[in-house]
Design a protein around this motif. Structure first.
Motif, mmCIF file in Angstrom:
data_model
loop_
_atom_site.group_PDB
_atom_site.id
_atom_site.type_symbol
_atom_site.label_atom_id
_atom_site.label_comp_id
_atom_site.label_asym_id
_atom_site.label_seq_id
_atom_site.Cartn_x
_atom_site.Cartn_y
_atom_site.Cartn_z
ATOM 1 N N ASP A 186 0.853 -1.194 0.000
ATOM 2 C CA ASP A 186 0.000 0.000 0.000
ATOM 3 C C ASP A 186 0.887 1.241 0.000
ATOM 4 O O ASP A 186 1.439 1.633 1.031
ATOM 5 N N ILE A 187 0.997 1.889 -1.154
ATOM 6 C CA ILE A 187 1.921 3.014 -1.280
ATOM 7 C C ILE A 187 1.368 4.302 -0.686
ATOM 8 O O ILE A 187 2.101 5.283 -0.541
ATOM 9 N N ASP A 188 0.088 4.323 -0.343
ATOM 10 C CA ASP A 188 -0.514 5.548 0.186
ATOM 11 C C ASP A 188 -0.673 5.543 1.699
ATOM 12 O O ASP A 188 -1.128 6.527 2.279
ATOM 13 N N ASP A 189 -0.325 4.437 2.344
ATOM 14 C CA ASP A 189 -0.524 4.319 3.786
ATOM 15 C C ASP A 189 0.823 4.470 4.499
ATOM 16 O O ASP A 189 1.507 3.495 4.786
ATOM 17 N N ASP A 190 1.189 5.706 4.794
ATOM 18 C CA ASP A 190 2.477 5.956 5.445
ATOM 19 C C ASP A 190 2.528 5.364 6.849
ATOM 20 O O ASP A 190 3.595 4.938 7.307
ATOM 21 N N LYS A 208 14.772 -1.935 3.952
ATOM 22 C CA LYS A 208 13.474 -2.408 3.463
ATOM 23 C C LYS A 208 13.358 -2.151 1.964
ATOM 24 O O LYS A 208 13.840 -1.137 1.438
ATOM 25 N N LEU A 209 12.694 -3.077 1.293
ATOM 26 C CA LEU A 209 12.379 -2.925 -0.125
ATOM 27 C C LEU A 209 11.208 -1.959 -0.287
ATOM 28 O O LEU A 209 10.256 -1.986 0.494
ATOM 29 N N CYS A 210 11.276 -1.122 -1.316
ATOM 30 C CA CYS A 210 10.230 -0.136 -1.593
ATOM 31 C C CYS A 210 9.738 -0.308 -3.027
ATOM 32 O O CYS A 210 10.501 -0.733 -3.897
ATOM 33 N N ILE A 211 8.483 0.052 -3.256
ATOM 34 C CA ILE A 211 7.934 -0.038 -4.609
ATOM 35 C C ILE A 211 7.507 1.321 -5.158
ATOM 36 O O ILE A 211 6.981 1.391 -6.277
ATOM 37 N N HIS A 212 7.744 2.377 -4.384
ATOM 38 C CA HIS A 212 7.428 3.733 -4.854
ATOM 39 C C HIS A 212 8.412 4.700 -4.207
ATOM 40 O O HIS A 212 8.761 4.542 -3.033
ATOM 41 N N PRO A 213 8.859 5.733 -4.953
ATOM 42 C CA PRO A 213 9.833 6.671 -4.394
ATOM 43 C C PRO A 213 9.367 7.335 -3.106
ATOM 44 O O PRO A 213 10.198 7.658 -2.244
ATOM 45 N N ARG A 214 8.066 7.546 -2.947
ATOM 46 C CA ARG A 214 7.582 8.232 -1.744
ATOM 47 C C ARG A 214 7.759 7.391 -0.483
ATOM 48 O O ARG A 214 7.681 7.919 0.632
ATOM 49 N N GLN A 215 8.001 6.088 -0.634
ATOM 50 C CA GLN A 215 8.206 5.246 0.533
ATOM 51 C C GLN A 215 9.617 5.382 1.105
ATOM 52 O O GLN A 215 9.839 5.130 2.295
ATOM 53 N N ALA A 216 10.566 5.759 0.282
ATOM 54 C CA ALA A 216 11.971 5.780 0.705
ATOM 55 C C ALA A 216 12.243 6.703 1.886
ATOM 56 O O ALA A 216 12.938 6.300 2.839
#
Length: 274
Positions: A186-190, A208-216
């Motif tokens: 879930d890329i929108d649930d910080d 941790k592995l990330c799938i969207h730049p905003r998660q980094a």
């Protein structure tokens, strides 16, 4: 900005190999390292195009990792050719099940290159120490989603804790870096991302592995020592140095060797990624 050397990274960002327009954005993001994915993110009919796009883009000035297709697939041989190119700083091996998988990958690449095995199955977890100890392995990665499917498990809080402990212990015994935790889909649930990242850190994971730049940025922040931790570590080491070998206490607790090592580790974790 992504830099891949021998330092410890906190966030590893996947970018689909068939989306070359996203490569630079990913590389310029806050992620510690970028993984260009030639496996799950790329449909079968686009494998060749994705591989060509990666080969045309990478360079020593823009080092990335690549996730190749599995050993049993018809695409691995061509993926291995890409892995030989300057600019590929490491290879993520999907569905690693034993040490011979790592050896087989390196035999195809024909290059001394760091390998990041993904533990995604019961077999891989059963043989996790063997995989971690294989020559060429830099760091284990946890493919949590595929692992849960293989095990028939539900991905809920706490269900993966025993397996995280196994991966951390195997990495420690093998003398390699602590492992990298799986993605949060879930890329929108910080808040969920923060909760899952803190859980991984609690069990000894290092990233941790990330799938969207905003998660980094969230992942980086969770793995970075807090100001409270840093202040405590400085007080411990300062007190230890002043004691000059004598017994000393900080905040009512004796400072012994494990405490000193913990303080030093916290300060080392605060060093910026270069």
């Amino acid at each position: 900005m992504s830099r891949i050397g021998r330092q410890q990274h906190r966030s590893f960002l996947f970018v689909p190999g068939n989306r070359p327009e996203r490569y630079l954005k990913a590389w310029e993001s806050d992620a510690g390292a970028v993984i260009v994915d030639l496996e799950d993110a790329v449909p079968i009919e686009e494998k060749d195009r994705a591989r060509a796009a990666v080969a045309n883009w990478i360079s020593p000035e823009r080092p990335v990792l690549i996730r190749v297709n599995g050993l049993a697939t018809p695409w691995l041989e061509e993926d291995a050719r890409v892995a030989r190119l300057p600019g590929v700083a490491g290879v993520v091996l999907p569905k690693a099940a034993n040490a011979s998988d790592v050896a087989a990958l390196l035999a195809r690449i024909k290059r001394d290159i760091p390998v990041y095995p993904l533990i995604e199955s019961a077999a891989g977890m059963w043989n996790v120490l063997e995989v971690a100890s294989a020559p060429g392995v830099r760091q284990l990665m946890f493919g949590t989603l595929d692992f849960c499917v293989d095990m028939g498990m539900t991905l809920e809080s706490g269900t993966l804790s025993p397996f995280r402990a196994d991966m951390v212990m195997a990495s420690r015994v093998a003398g390699i870096r602590p492992p990298v935790d799986g993605v949060t889909p879930d890329i929108d649930d910080d808040e969920l991302l923060r909760t899952e990242t803190v859980e991984g850190r609690k069990w000894g994971f290092a990233g941790k592995l990330c799938i969207h730049p905003r998660q980094a940025p969230v992942v980086n922040g969770c793995y970075a020592p807090s100001e409270t931790e840093l202040a405590w570590a400085r007080r411990v080491l300062e007190a230890f140095e002043r004691a000059n070998g004598a017994a000393v206490a900080v905040e009512g607790k004796m400072v012994d060797r494990p405490v000193i090592l913990q303080a030093r580790r916290i300060l080392e974790e605060d060093e910026p990624e270069a």
